[in-house]
Design a protein around this motif. Structure first.
Motif, PDB file in Angstrom:
ATOM      1  N   MET A 137       0.848  -1.198   0.000  1.00 17.27           N
ATOM      2  CA  MET A 137       0.000   0.000   0.000  1.00 17.27           C
ATOM      3  C   MET A 137       0.881   1.244   0.000  1.00 17.27           C
ATOM      4  N   ARG A 138       0.520   2.183  -0.820  1.00 17.55           N
ATOM      5  CA  ARG A 138       1.250   3.447  -0.888  1.00 17.55           C
ATOM      6  C   ARG A 138       0.288   4.592  -0.603  1.00 17.55           C
ATOM      7  N   PHE A 139       0.775   5.596   0.113  1.00 17.99           N
ATOM      8  CA  PHE A 139       0.058   6.869   0.185  1.00 17.99           C
ATOM      9  C   PHE A 139       0.941   7.862  -0.540  1.00 17.99           C
ATOM     10  N   GLY A 140       0.623   8.147  -1.787  1.00 12.55           N
ATOM     11  CA  GLY A 140       1.501   9.000  -2.593  1.00 12.55           C
ATOM     12  C   GLY A 140       2.822   8.299  -2.823  1.00 12.55           C
ATOM     13  N   LYS A 141       3.919   8.963  -2.446  1.00  9.93           N
ATOM     14  CA  LYS A 141       5.233   8.354  -2.647  1.00  9.93           C
ATOM     15  C   LYS A 141       5.640   7.472  -1.469  1.00  9.93           C
ATOM     16  N   HIS A 142       4.859   7.567  -0.390  1.00 10.31           N
ATOM     17  CA  HIS A 142       5.238   6.870   0.838  1.00 10.31           C
ATOM     18  C   HIS A 142       4.732   5.426   0.817  1.00 10.31           C
ATOM     19  N   LEU A 143       5.688   4.505   0.903  1.00 13.89           N
ATOM     20  CA  LEU A 143       5.327   3.085   0.926  1.00 13.89           C
ATOM     21  C   LEU A 143       4.977   2.713   2.360  1.00 13.89           C
ATOM     22  N   VAL A 144       3.720   2.372   2.583  1.00 12.71           N
ATOM     23  CA  VAL A 144       3.266   2.085   3.948  1.00 12.71           C
ATOM     24  C   VAL A 144       3.330   0.586   4.233  1.00 12.71           C
ATOM     25  N   LEU A 145       2.904  -0.204   3.279  1.00 12.43           N
ATOM     26  CA  LEU A 145       2.991  -1.658   3.436  1.00 12.43           C
ATOM     27  C   LEU A 145       3.796  -2.221   2.278  1.00 12.43           C
ATOM     28  N   ASP A 146       4.735  -3.092   2.616  1.00 14.84           N
ATOM     29  CA  ASP A 146       5.680  -3.555   1.596  1.00 14.84           C
ATOM     30  C   ASP A 146       5.694  -5.079   1.571  1.00 14.84           C
ATOM     31  N   GLY A 147       4.709  -5.648   0.882  1.00 17.88           N
ATOM     32  CA  GLY A 147       4.660  -7.104   0.748  1.00 17.88           C
ATOM     33  C   GLY A 147       4.360  -7.819   2.055  1.00 17.88           C
ATOM     34  N   LEU A 148       3.342  -7.347   2.739  1.00 11.23           N
ATOM     35  CA  LEU A 148       3.017  -7.911   4.053  1.00 11.23           C
ATOM     36  C   LEU A 148       2.307  -9.260   3.919  1.00 11.23           C
ATOM     37  N   ASP A 149       2.859 -10.267   4.592  1.00 13.84           N
ATOM     38  CA  ASP A 149       2.194 -11.573   4.687  1.00 13.84           C
ATOM     39  C   ASP A 149       1.743 -11.752   6.135  1.00 13.84           C
ATOM     40  N   LEU A 150       0.465 -11.997   6.294  1.00 11.30           N
ATOM     41  CA  LEU A 150      -0.088 -12.121   7.646  1.00 11.30           C
ATOM     42  C   LEU A 150      -1.093 -13.271   7.661  1.00 11.30           C
ATOM     43  N   ARG A 151      -1.001 -14.083   8.681  1.00  8.34           N
ATOM     44  CA  ARG A 151      -1.991 -15.149   8.856  1.00  8.34           C
ATOM     45  C   ARG A 151      -2.450 -15.134  10.308  1.00  8.34           C
ATOM     46  N   VAL A 152      -3.733 -14.993  10.506  1.00 13.86           N
ATOM     47  CA  VAL A 152      -4.280 -14.988  11.864  1.00 13.86           C
ATOM     48  C   VAL A 152      -5.078 -16.278  12.048  1.00 13.86           C
ATOM     49  N   PRO A 153      -4.576 -17.197  12.885  1.00 13.21           N
ATOM     50  CA  PRO A 153      -5.264 -18.486  13.039  1.00 13.21           C
ATOM     51  C   PRO A 153      -6.615 -18.333  13.740  1.00 13.21           C
ATOM     52  N   ARG A 154      -7.532 -19.212  13.360  1.00 11.76           N
ATOM     53  CA  ARG A 154      -8.857 -19.195  13.988  1.00 11.76           C
ATOM     54  C   ARG A 154      -8.722 -19.439  15.495  1.00 11.76           C
ATOM     55  N   GLY A 155      -9.430 -18.666  16.272  1.00 12.21           N
ATOM     56  CA  GLY A 155      -9.444 -18.844  17.720  1.00 12.21           C
ATOM     57  C   GLY A 155      -8.288 -18.179  18.444  1.00 12.21           C
ATOM     58  N   SER A 156      -7.403 -17.556  17.701  1.00 14.99           N
ATOM     59  CA  SER A 156      -6.239 -16.934  18.345  1.00 14.99           C
ATOM     60  C   SER A 156      -6.560 -15.519  18.815  1.00 14.99           C
ATOM     61  N   VAL A 157      -5.712 -15.022  19.697  1.00 18.38           N
ATOM     62  CA  VAL A 157      -5.730 -13.590  20.030  1.00 18.38           C
ATOM     63  C   VAL A 157      -4.417 -13.062  19.468  1.00 18.38           C
ATOM     64  N   TYR A 158      -4.515 -12.436  18.328  1.00 17.66           N
ATOM     65  CA  TYR A 158      -3.314 -12.065  17.587  1.00 17.66           C
ATOM     66  C   TYR A 158      -3.013 -10.583  17.830  1.00 17.66           C
ATOM     67  N   ALA A 159      -1.845 -10.316  18.370  1.00 21.48           N
ATOM     68  CA  ALA A 159      -1.453  -8.922  18.628  1.00 21.48           C
ATOM     69  C   ALA A 159      -0.541  -8.447  17.506  1.00 21.48           C
ATOM     70  N   LEU A 160      -0.952  -7.384  16.858  1.00 20.98           N
ATOM     71  CA  LEU A 160      -0.113  -6.790  15.813  1.00 20.98           C
ATOM     72  C   LEU A 160       0.586  -5.592  16.448  1.00 20.98           C
TER      73      LEU A 160
END
Lengths: 299, 459
Positions: free
Chosen positions: A13-36
């Motif tokens: 994700m980019r906001f203008g020239k600023h790269l905010v997310l750069d190839g993010l891989d995320l998996r949140v398992p069912r039933g978990s409490v996932y802290a980002l």
């Protein structure tokens, strides 16, 4: 059914020239409490807003509850609870009106659970939202998001600006009434997070630095102190050692892949004259600070 | 549907103050209109400020309603909730319908009924008026609100559009007054569907950036219409003719026997100008039909002569030019092609009405005359009459009204007295006679002046 409630692949994700997310891989398992977790500007809120289809214009794949985030609709939103810091509320409504307004939208709305939440949070039904404190507003938002037993609860910096007592009540309510839910929470409040998160992902400059179970993480990180003859640092050290510092006759570092036997061998190899080795378990806050500093130094 | 009503109830609770202001102002407006309709002329001056405040209240109500669930942004409470956009949009439409359009319609029905116009026969026109009100007043505000973050930004957007429109208005060179209705109704025909599409698109996708670009493009397009060539609007007018007519109907032929010219027009205003009068005949019209030229333009002048000819419609064609041009072409044969835009009218329908009485005049409205002191005639209707009509008292014409030539029927708020003429008279006739002509077609015709030698024409 996938065991992961949330999946992102190569999310950019980019906001203008600023790269905010750069190839993010995320998996949140069912039933978990996932802290980002991550520093300010790491991309946590952007990630959550993309997951909730509040932001568009991203690249990569995003799946929430098995549905492409671009196709989330009322059916999926009825299974999701979302509470964010600074969320705009209909201030003219009372707490009672706010809950009554949402009730018909959710087929699974549980009136008994609503009463429990009101009691637990001590929310005054006849008070307008605009007259509530910040903490009470967050609790009202959470109550309205837990009463229908959502499969997925997404919380964006929910503790920000709350006093410790309110935080405790908030967490208590969350854990007591979200036993069947998967929770994804972004927060700076690592001490609170550590007490109940089952998984943690560390986001830095739009990239996931690590993502794993909290227990594994706690087991993996150690603060190591080596007593040496001379504090001079060798040029070659294992990659898993970070924040290596030498002072007087002591060398300190953070071992990011702790294994008692292997680490002992590596210490002996790097510091042949080591007179002693001490290790300490690290809390989430210490791990976060260490990794954040490493990332910034690398940048 | 239950959820729609659920949202409606919430919206009513949230915006009741705006709705109350609209309904209150509607009541005041209705009361004032009833005074006007009762011929209490002193209250006419009040109507414009009332209508202005009512329009503002209407706009604010619409804007506030849309902004109860603002679309741009990521932090609104309703975004990650199972609210279907169709339900949301339907709820807004219902609230506006119930609390703004319906009261207005009720006021209009009340006034029409009280005034003596046939209510059942007027329902369609009243409903059309309500629809126009929605398209002209509600839709633009709703579209702007759908891309605005809050009421302040909405008001600023409206002001910005208004200021640009007023600034551009200074430079309008195109539509003559008679084309104003064509331009306005064309703008409505083009803008309303696009506006509705943008609104629905905004609600369904919340792509605010693209929505803002689309709204700006639409505004620019609509504002540009005033600068389009007149020929385009005449073409639109012809396209909207009530019925097609053949090219042989209402052809123009020059009456060469009566051409006259003056090398120097008297009077200081016209110093250095000459004029050529060329009477024409209209041929190929059915009995009782008539043709009127609405405008002329010079299409071509022979021999590359300087084209400073201007033209005026005075029953004959009056061409103005510099005296020098006319003197220079004194002996040369002149070819001039003129293009006329005109209206073909059907046969006259006559309706009489007693002086000091009133009557429903078909296709015109409710008319009344009062000759106790100075003759006053006024006619009131729901839509602007799309007929040309005049009123005669004896042999004197006491009322003259051209038909509205808008592509769509345009409202004539019951408050507007669109006809009426004061005249002192001592005619014996006790009746006012209305002559009503329906426009059959708007046509373009050419008139060719071939080989004219000014030296051979009597000065």
């Amino acid at each position: 059914m996938s065991s992961d409630v949330i999946i992102t692949e190569r999310l950019g994700m980019r906001f203008g020239k600023h790269l905010v997310l750069d190839g993010l891989d995320l998996r949140v398992p069912r039933g978990s409490v996932y802290a980002l977790i991550g520093s300010n500007g790491a991309g946590k809120t952007t990630t959550l807003q993309i997951l909730m289809h509040l932001l568009r214009g991203y690249s990569g794949e995003v799946s929430v509850l098995g549905v492409d985030a671009r196709r989330l609709n009322a059916g999926e939103y009825a299974r999701i609870g979302y509470v964010a810091e600074g969320q705009e509320m209909p201030d003219w409504m009372t707490v009672g009106e706010f809950l009554a307004f949402w009730r018909p939208f959710y087929p699974n709305w549980d009136a008994a659970r609503e009463r429990e939440l009101l009691e637990l949070f001590r929310l005054p039904l006849d008070r307008k939202l605009k007259h509530l404190s910040r903490g009470m507003r967050m609790k009202a938002a959470l109550a309205s998001s837990l009463a229908y037993r959502p499969e997925l609860i997404v919380l964006d910096e929910p503790f920000s600006g709350l006093d410790p007592l309110v935080r405790d009540e908030f967490i208590e309510g969350l854990l007591a009434h979200a036993e069947e839910s998967t929770i994804l929470i972004s927060s700076h409040d690592l001490t609170e997070i550590e007490s109940f998160a089952s998984h943690v992902g560390f986001l830095e400059e739009g990239r996931m630095q690590f993502s794993e179970e909290m227990a594994v993480l706690a087991e993996r990180f150690r603060e190591v102190e080596v007593v040496v003859e001379s504090p001079s640092l060798p040029s070659q050290m294992p990659e898993s050692w970070v924040r290596v510092e030498g002072a007087s006759s002591m060398v300190r570092f953070v071992e990011t892949r702790w294994d008692a036997e292997r680490t002992q061998r590596e210490v002996a190899s790097v510091f042949p004259g080591a007179r002693g080795v001490a290790t300490r378990a690290m809390g989430l806050r210490a791990i976060f600070v260490a990794m954040a500093k490493v990332s910034r130094k690398a940048a | 549907m239950n959820l729609v009503w659920h949202i409606v109830r919430k919206d009513v609770r949230q915006t009741w103050m705006y709705a109350a202001a609209v309904i209150g102002l509607l009541a005041i407006s209705g009361w004032n209109l009833s005074r006007i309709l009762a011929a209490d002329r002193g209250s006419i001056g009040m109507q414009m400020p009332i209508d202005t405040v009512l329009s503002i209240a209407f706009g604010l109500f619409c804007g506030a309603l849309v902004l109860t669930e603002a679309i741009p942004g990521t932090r609104q409470y309703w975004l990650v909730r199972p609210v279907r956009w169709g339900n949301l949009l339907a709820a807004k439409a219902l609230v506006l319908g119930m609390l703004a359009v319906a009261p207005l319609t009720i006021v209009h029905i009340g006034l029409v009924s009280w005034r003596g116009l046939p209510v059942w026969g007027s329902v369609g026109n009243i409903a059309w008026n309500a629809l126009l009100l929605v398209l002209v007043c509600v839709l633009p505000v709703a579209v702007l609100a759908s891309i605005s973050r809050n009421l302040q930004t909405l008001i600023l957007s409206l002001l910005a559009v208004g200021v640009v429109a007023i600034a551009l208005h200074q430079f309008i060179r195109v539509p003559t007054e008679e084309l104003r209705g064509v331009v306005n109704s064309s703008a409505l025909l083009a803008g309303a569907p696009v506006g509705m599409a943008i609104l629905a698109w905004q609600y369904s996708t919340r792509r605010t950036g693209a929505g803002r670009v689309a709204v700006m493009a639409l505004c620019a397009f609509l504002l540009s219409l005033d600068f389009w060539p007149v020929s385009v609007w005449y073409a639109v007018q012809r396209f909207s003719s009530p019925r097609p007519v053949g090219a042989g109907m209402a052809t123009l032929r020059l009456n060469t026997d009566s051409i006259s010219w003056w090398p120097q027009v008297a009077g200081s205003t016209w110093r250095g100008r000459g004029q050529l009068d060329a009477p024409y005949l209209v041929e190929g019209l059915p009995d009782g039909w008539s043709f009127e030229v609405n405008s002329w333009r010079v299409a071509r002048v022979s021999n590359g002569a300087p084209s400073d000819l201007s033209v005026q419609n005075t029953g004959s064609v009056r061409l103005w030019s510099s005296s020098r041009f006319l003197e220079d072409n004194l002996t040369k044969p002149l070819d001039i092609d003129l293009v006329a835009e005109g209206t073909i009218y059907g046969p006259v329908e006559r309706h009489s009405m007693p002086v000091n009485g009133e009557r429903n005049i078909p296709n015109v409205g409710r008319c009344r005359a009062d000759a106790r002191d100075t003759l006053l005639i006024d006619c009131q209707s729901i839509l602007r009459p799309q007929v040309k009509f005049g009123g005669y008292w004896g042999t004197a014409q006491v009322l003259s009204q051209r038909e509205d030539r808008s592509v769509l029927p345009m409202p004539s708020p019951v408050s507007v007295i669109f006809g009426g003429l004061g005249a002192r008279s001592s005619f014996e006739s006790n009746d006012i006679v209305f002559e009503v002509r329906k426009p059959m077609a708007y046509v373009q015709r050419t008139l060719e002046l071939r080989g004219i030698r000014l030296s051979e024409i009597e000065r």
